[in-house]
Design a protein around this motif. Structure first.
Motif, PDB file in Angstrom:
ATOM      1  N   VAL A 196     119.336  56.855   1.438  1.00 57.76           N
ATOM      2  CA  VAL A 196     118.216  56.465   0.581  1.00 57.76           C
ATOM      3  C   VAL A 196     117.468  55.357   1.307  1.00 57.76           C
ATOM      4  CG1 VAL A 196     117.513  55.538  -1.649  1.00 57.76           C
ATOM      5  CG2 VAL A 196     119.455  57.111  -1.518  1.00 57.76           C
ATOM      6  N   ASP A 244     113.793  51.954  -3.917  1.00 58.18           N
ATOM      7  CA  ASP A 244     114.414  52.738  -4.988  1.00 58.18           C
ATOM      8  C   ASP A 244     114.337  52.083  -6.368  1.00 58.18           C
ATOM      9  OD1 ASP A 244     115.682  54.927  -6.090  1.00 58.18           O
ATOM     10  OD2 ASP A 244     117.689  54.289  -5.495  1.00 58.18           O
ATOM     11  N   GLY A 272     119.049  56.661  -6.043  1.00 58.54           N
ATOM     12  CA  GLY A 272     120.309  56.534  -5.311  1.00 58.54           C
ATOM     13  C   GLY A 272     121.495  56.414  -6.250  1.00 58.54           C
ATOM     14  N   ARG A 284     122.286  53.302   2.394  1.00 56.20           N
ATOM     15  CA  ARG A 284     120.929  52.789   2.150  1.00 56.20           C
ATOM     16  C   ARG A 284     120.313  52.153   3.394  1.00 56.20           C
ATOM     17  NH1 ARG A 284     119.577  52.803  -3.292  1.00 56.20           N
ATOM     18  NH2 ARG A 284     121.340  53.097  -4.680  1.00 56.20           N
ATOM     19  N   THR A 341     111.787  56.647  -0.539  1.00 53.88           N
ATOM     20  CA  THR A 341     111.082  56.140  -1.717  1.00 53.88           C
ATOM     21  C   THR A 341     109.890  55.265  -1.342  1.00 53.88           C
ATOM     22  OG1 THR A 341     112.495  54.200  -1.903  1.00 53.88           O
ATOM     23  CG2 THR A 341     113.201  56.183  -3.088  1.00 53.88           C
ATOM     24  N   TYR A 356     110.553  60.659  -3.074  1.00 58.34           N
ATOM     25  CA  TYR A 356     110.479  60.349  -4.505  1.00 58.34           C
ATOM     26  C   TYR A 356     109.573  59.144  -4.652  1.00 58.34           C
ATOM     27  CZ  TYR A 356     112.134  60.037  -9.343  1.00 58.34           C
ATOM     28  OH  TYR A 356     112.213  60.026 -10.715  1.00 58.34           O
ATOM     29  N   SER A 357     108.283  59.420  -4.826  1.00 54.35           N
ATOM     30  CA  SER A 357     107.281  58.367  -4.857  1.00 54.35           C
ATOM     31  C   SER A 357     106.029  58.862  -5.582  1.00 54.35           C
ATOM     32  CB  SER A 357     106.916  57.969  -3.424  1.00 54.35           C
ATOM     33  OG  SER A 357     105.838  57.054  -3.418  1.00 54.35           O
ATOM     34  N   VAL A 384     114.814  60.557 -12.689  1.00 58.24           N
ATOM     35  CA  VAL A 384     115.814  60.519 -11.616  1.00 58.24           C
ATOM     36  C   VAL A 384     117.043  61.361 -11.952  1.00 58.24           C
ATOM     37  CG1 VAL A 384     115.148  58.304 -10.628  1.00 58.24           C
ATOM     38  CG2 VAL A 384     116.803  58.351 -12.467  1.00 58.24           C
TER      39      VAL A 384
END
Length: 110
Positions: A7, A11, A16, A28, A52, A75-76, A99
């Motif tokens: 990830v 976030d 995550g 991460r 992200t 994911y944004s 999520v």
């Protein structure tokens, strides 16, 4: 066999954590996404790269070049730059899918 996801980014929506709740092992990257940070995060073993932060989109081709089978999920709420649109496997706006739904689907795609 458990999936491994990197990830990359702040976030804020907790994707995550949601993936981890689905049994995915999370590594991460909180700073710049580069070959060295991707490798430190376990790029060679990773199944997913979850980005992200669109500002780090240049990490997508780096990840794909070094691990072609990795799935890239963005994911944004921001749009992907044109130079990486063809390399991302999935782009999701957090305002459209929660999520928990995204994590469940990604974890099921093993």
């Amino acid at each position: 066999m458990s999936q491994i996801a990197i990830v990359a980014g702040p976030d804020p929506d907790g994707l995550g954590d949601a993936l981890e709740a689905e049994g995915v092992t999370i590594h991460r990257i909180t700073g710049v996404v580069s070959l060295s940070t991707l490798q430190e995060a376990g790029l060679d073993e990773a199944d997913l790269l979850v980005l992200t932060d669109i500002g780090e989109a240049s990490g997508i081709p780096v990840a794909k070049e070094n691990t072609p089978e990795i799935r890239v999920v963005v994911y944004s709420p921001k749009n992907l730059p044109d130079f990486v649109k063809g390399q991302a496997d999935l782009a999701v706006d957090p305002e459209l899918l929660d999520v928990s739904v995204v994590a469940e689907e990604l974890a099921a795609e093993n």
